[in-house]
Design a protein around this motif. Structure first.
Motif, mmCIF file in Angstrom:
data_model
loop_
_atom_site.group_PDB
_atom_site.id
_atom_site.type_symbol
_atom_site.label_atom_id
_atom_site.label_comp_id
_atom_site.label_asym_id
_atom_site.label_seq_id
_atom_site.Cartn_x
_atom_site.Cartn_y
_atom_site.Cartn_z
ATOM 1 N N ALA A 47 38.329 37.238 42.365
ATOM 2 C CA ALA A 47 38.878 35.884 42.439
ATOM 3 C C ALA A 47 38.020 34.881 41.685
ATOM 4 O O ALA A 47 38.524 33.878 41.168
ATOM 5 C CB ALA A 47 39.015 35.463 43.906
ATOM 6 N N GLU A 48 36.731 35.154 41.593
ATOM 7 C CA GLU A 48 35.821 34.239 40.892
ATOM 8 C C GLU A 48 35.844 34.435 39.385
ATOM 9 O O GLU A 48 35.386 33.562 38.644
ATOM 10 C CB GLU A 48 34.393 34.449 41.410
ATOM 11 C CG GLU A 48 34.198 34.023 42.860
ATOM 12 C CD GLU A 48 32.840 34.436 43.401
ATOM 13 O OE1 GLU A 48 32.096 35.142 42.668
ATOM 14 O OE2 GLU A 48 32.525 34.071 44.552
ATOM 15 N N HIS A 49 36.373 35.560 38.932
ATOM 16 C CA HIS A 49 36.284 35.870 37.501
ATOM 17 C C HIS A 49 37.631 36.097 36.825
ATOM 18 O O HIS A 49 37.678 36.284 35.605
ATOM 19 C CB HIS A 49 35.414 37.122 37.292
ATOM 20 C CG HIS A 49 33.976 36.934 37.656
ATOM 21 N ND1 HIS A 49 33.514 37.061 38.952
ATOM 22 C CD2 HIS A 49 32.897 36.612 36.899
ATOM 23 C CE1 HIS A 49 32.216 36.843 38.973
ATOM 24 N NE2 HIS A 49 31.818 36.565 37.754
ATOM 25 N N LEU A 50 38.724 36.092 37.592
ATOM 26 C CA LEU A 50 40.034 36.372 37.009
ATOM 27 C C LEU A 50 41.040 35.319 37.458
ATOM 28 O O LEU A 50 40.942 34.798 38.569
ATOM 29 C CB LEU A 50 40.539 37.752 37.465
ATOM 30 C CG LEU A 50 39.820 38.987 36.929
ATOM 31 C CD1 LEU A 50 40.257 40.218 37.705
ATOM 32 C CD2 LEU A 50 40.078 39.176 35.446
ATOM 33 N N PRO A 51 42.021 35.015 36.599
ATOM 34 C CA PRO A 51 43.126 34.160 37.052
ATOM 35 C C PRO A 51 43.945 34.891 38.109
ATOM 36 O O PRO A 51 43.913 36.128 38.196
ATOM 37 C CB PRO A 51 43.936 33.921 35.773
ATOM 38 C CG PRO A 51 43.584 35.057 34.880
ATOM 39 C CD PRO A 51 42.164 35.413 35.187
ATOM 40 N N THR A 52 44.700 34.133 38.875
ATOM 41 C CA THR A 52 45.390 34.705 40.031
ATOM 42 C C THR A 52 46.277 35.887 39.667
ATOM 43 O O THR A 52 46.300 36.903 40.368
ATOM 44 C CB THR A 52 46.233 33.607 40.716
ATOM 45 O OG1 THR A 52 45.370 32.539 41.099
ATOM 46 C CG2 THR A 52 46.951 34.148 41.934
#
Length: 858
Positions: free
Chosen positions: A488-493
């Protein structure tokens, strides 16, 4: 001295930013026009006592290897085989296998290496297809070979024969090898190449890394893999030594000691093997290695970090991309400890001389720099095609003069600095929620998470959900919730895996790449088992809640009672869940129950007490509505209108792609009504033919295009009802720049803007870059409404318009250009007042009732 930046008008030198100061012996033009055995014989004659091969306790000098090669060649000649007939190597890699390989080439035959670790049936199929008439091997290995094919047993060859006057029969135009690869179909296909082509590839390798007599080169590959050719022939034709290691037999634990004991200078393997052995040999350092060569699969930033922590600052990381069909590397570059890295997925390199590359769209046109396309390679040194398969060869290869062109089926993207990003296989590209998802980009991020050893991402399509699922091999103690948080911190939803599956080992093909077909079968089995288990002893309410929850959030989040947000749900999807559960309960449910922090057990408890909530009025009505809410999201006013519609009929709220979490670059490159259509079409498979289409505000743009699509399919339904929105493109104030081009209907509106008016494009990009969340979704709505040229619809349209927007856009005049018949009604209010309740909202509902009595004509 720092090499100058390459000019992208021509490829940079092969050793650009590589080992430029290391001296080596270059191949001459004459060398490249001769044959492999002749070059090896020259080398062996110059340095007969130098060590050539090291396989455990076995060592062969160049003189000894030449002698064995000639003895085997004479034994082959005595068999009086037909010219050019393939000869099989039924043996594991060994010093004797290298001698046999050189002997086969010396006699002008192609060698067909067999991997003895694969099922015997596969090897038998390979031998039959290749037309092999003779097998070479050791007495300990040949008993497992098909008895119908003649055999030459190396242990029984006469070692006393006179080889002093041996003259090779092979030449540069003779076929060198037939290598069999499964590809994506699982059916073996043989790729073949002549000796001159092999020498050009070897020369490219030697000139790139400055391979020379002082090098000690690892050999980790099977001889059945094209990567072994550079290791073996590149080293033997330049005077170095080849050092054997058998990963399957000896294991990863001993590889670090092997590198240290043998003082390896060139390490070459698949990235998978590289990660595996360094995960075992934590903290190990290898000062003897001057070059780490990784190829054959995607390379991630985590791999570069492993290289930097385990090898000296003087060592280079050599990265390239090729394939068995390309028979060579067509992009490559060198990375050192100071090379800046901006992305998780490491590019595969700059252009290479004599190997041109283009990126093509599905229509065969060349894509613009920065966009994804299929990699197409042209060179005089590609493989000759597929052995005994002219049809497949003609599909994949085209020939023009001395040049051959191969469509790789791989996807790439050319960066502004000239580096190529390898995205993955074209047949692995996924489309989810209207967005194109490259699994390699997701896998790259997951491999950076602590404790993740291997990762593979695929799409799971089940009746209850379509989502990304991550299969991971992890260390003990890894917690899935921590991996979710990392993602969640490194990828779009839309790129965050919804489901996470821990697996002991990922299934592999014989070439050690991931077998995704096998992984899909594993996933299907796990899904069946999980569904069967989860439905045991569930009440009807629990089954409905579970199915509705898993439409938008993960199955894991339901089973683990995680929050809606943790399961991948959004506030908009929460309203969809509300609609589904109201349908089941046939009652109005409080909107306060539905938010991103809700949990399944909370909802279940509330649903069991929902009998005191107001009943929905008209669930038994035959009327059915497909509602296209505003593109930017669901607001309370839109929900209020939907509730009114539900009092008179069945409402189906059409789902859209997620615009809020979409990365801006991806949004600008993919935003179009086509994106929405591809996402929406499957939803209409479940709707009745006579469904009425209701567009609310900007949703009219999408409703109109869906109506057009349904007409083309012969699926004309109920009424078209548009609530207060002009046709798309009506406010295109700058259309005078090139209105004629706009009228051609662009599939990628922002690309069209960039072509028509770069200044407008730069303005819009700068303006919307600063936006986030719902503001960005509203901005995307604005762009889509500006840039879509409406289709023509034959069905009559009923347009409800507010006074302020009608005066500004002249709705009636505008829509009349795109519909066969238009009926309008005007409300004496502003657009912002329409959904706030009161008399205007009541008038809107009355008009909707009146419309449903309007005779439908086509």
């Amino acid at each position: 001295m720092e090499a100058s930046r390459p000019s992208f008008g021509s490829p940079p030198p092969l050793d650009y930013k590589g080992p430029e100061t290391i001296r080596f012996e270059e191949f001459t033009v004459q060398d490249l026009e001769t044959d492999i055995y002749t070059l090896f014989e020259r080398r062996a004659s110059r340095q007969p006592s130098r060590i050539a091969l090291v396989d455990g306790e076995i060592q062969l000098s160049y003189g000894q290897l030449l002698e064995q090669t000639q003895q085997i060649a004479l034994a082959l000649r005595s068999r009086q085989l037909l010219a050019g007939v393939p000869i099989g190597l039924w043996m594991d890699k060994s010093a004797g296998a290298i001698a046999a390989l050189l002997a086969i080439l010396a006699e002008g035959h192609p060698y067909v290496p067999l991997d003895l670790t694969v099922p015997v049936q596969r090897n038998e199929s390979t031998l039959t297809h290749a037309g092999v008439d003779l097998l070479i091997g050791y007495a300990s290995e040949l008993p497992s070979a098909p008895p119908t094919i003649s055999q030459l047993v190396l242990d029984q060859i006469n070692t006393e024969g006179d080889t002093a006057h041996y003259q090779a029969a092979g030449g540069g135009n003779d076929i060198a090898y037939i290598l069999y690869t499964s590809g994506t179909t699982g059916q073996p296909k043989g790729v073949y190449q002549h000796q001159r082509g092999v020498l050009h590839d070897v020369a490219q390798y030697v000139h790139s890394i400055h391979l020379g007599a002082g090098d000690r080169h690892s050999l980790l590959y099977s001889l059945s893999v094209i990567g072994s050719i550079r290791d073996v022939l590149g080293t033997l034709l330049t005077g170095g030594s080849v050092h054997f290691y058998h990963p399957i037999r000896q294991g990863l634990a001993g590889l670090a000691q092997f590198i240290e004991d043998q003082q390896i200078t060139i390490y070459h393997s698949l990235p998978l093997l590289f990660r595996g052995f360094l995960s075992v040999a934590r903290g190990a350092f290898f000062p003897s290695v001057r070059l780490v060569y990784l190829a054959g699969d995607r390379i991630y930033r985590a791999d570069v970090e492993l290289y930097r922590s385990s090898f000296p600052s003087t060592a280079r990381l050599y990265v390239g991309i090729g394939s068995t069909e390309n028979a060579t590397i067509y992009r490559q570059w060198f990375i050192d400890h100071q090379t800046p890295l901006t992305d998780e997925l490491i590019p595969v390199g700059y252009a290479v001389p004599d190997r041109s590359m283009r990126l093509l769209s599905l229509t065969g046109t060349e894509v613009e720099r920065g966009e994804i396309g299929e990699i197409v390679v042209t060179s005089a040194f590609l493989s000759l095609g597929y052995w005994r398969d002219d049809e497949r060869t003609s599909r994949s290869f085209t020939t023009k003069g001395a040049l051959r062109t191969f469509r790789t089926g791989d996807l790439g993207r050319l960066r502004a600095d000239g580096l190529l990003e390898f995205i993955g296989r074209q047949d692995r590209q996924l489309k989810l929620s209207g967005y194109r998802v490259e699994p390699a980009e997701v896998e790259a991020v997951l491999l950076r998470a602590s404790g993740v050893l291997q990762a593979a991402v695929l799409m799971r399509s089940q009746p209850t959900q379509t989502c990304l699922v991550a299969y991971i091999v992890v260390e003990n103690g890894v917690i899935i919730d921590q991996l979710r948080q990392f993602a969640a911190e490194h990828l779009p939803t839309h790129m965050i895996p919804v489901e996470w599956e821990i697996i002991e080992a990922l299934p592999r093909l014989p070439n050690l790449k991931i077998d995704f077909n096998a992984l899909l079968e594993i996933d299907a089995t796990r899904c069946r088992q999980r569904v069967a288990k989860s439905q045991t002893h569930l009440s009807q309410t629990e089954q409905v809640l579970r199915a509705a929850w898993c439409q938008s959030a993960s199955m894991d989040s339901y089973e683990q009672n995680a929050s809606w947000r943790q399961g991948g749900g959004s506030s908009y999807n929460a309203l969809l869940l509300l609609v589904d559960l109201e349908d089941y309960c046939q009652r109005e449910l409080p909107t306060a129950w539905f938010h991103v922090d809700m949990r399944p057990t909370q909802l279940l408890a509330r649903l069991t007490t929902a009998s005191d909530k107001p009943l929905l009025d008209a669930q038994k009505s035959s009327l059915s509505f497909a509602v296209f809410r505003p593109i930017y999201g669901m607001r309370e006013g839109s929900y209020r209108l939907i509730q009114e519609l539900r009092k008179i009929g069945r409402v189906h709220l059409i789902q859209y792609p997620d615009l809020i979490s979409q990365p801006l670059d991806a949004l600008f490159s993919t935003l179009s009504t086509d994106t929405f259509l591809e996402f929406i079409k499957p939803q209409f498979d479940q709707l009745p033919t006579g469904v009425h289409l209701v567009g609310i505000c900007s949703g009219c743009t999408i409703a109109h295009e869906v109506a057009h699509w349904r007409e083309t399919q012969g699926r004309i339904g109920g009424h078209l009802i548009y609530v207060d929105h002009p046709p798309a493109g009506e406010d295109l104030r700058w259309r005078t720049i090139r209105a004629d081009v706009w009228q051609q209907r662009s599939l990628r509106p922002m690309r069209l803007i960039r072509k028509l008016s770069p200044s407008v494009y730069r303005f819009l990009y700068a303006k919307y870059t600063s936006l986030a969340g719902r503001d960005r979704a509203e901005a995307a709505t604005r762009l889509l409404s500006l840039m879509t040229r409406p289709s023509y619809v034959k069905q009559p349209v009923f347009l409800i318009q507010c006074a302020d927007t009608s005066a500004y856009f002249h709705h009636q005049e505008s829509w009349s250009r795109y519909v066969s018949e238009l009926r309008t009604a005007e409300l004496a209010c502003e657009h912002g007042q329409l959904f706030q309740g009161g008399s205007y909202f009541s008038q809107l509902i009355a008009l909707l009732h009146e419309t449903l009595l309007w005779p439908k004509k086509v």
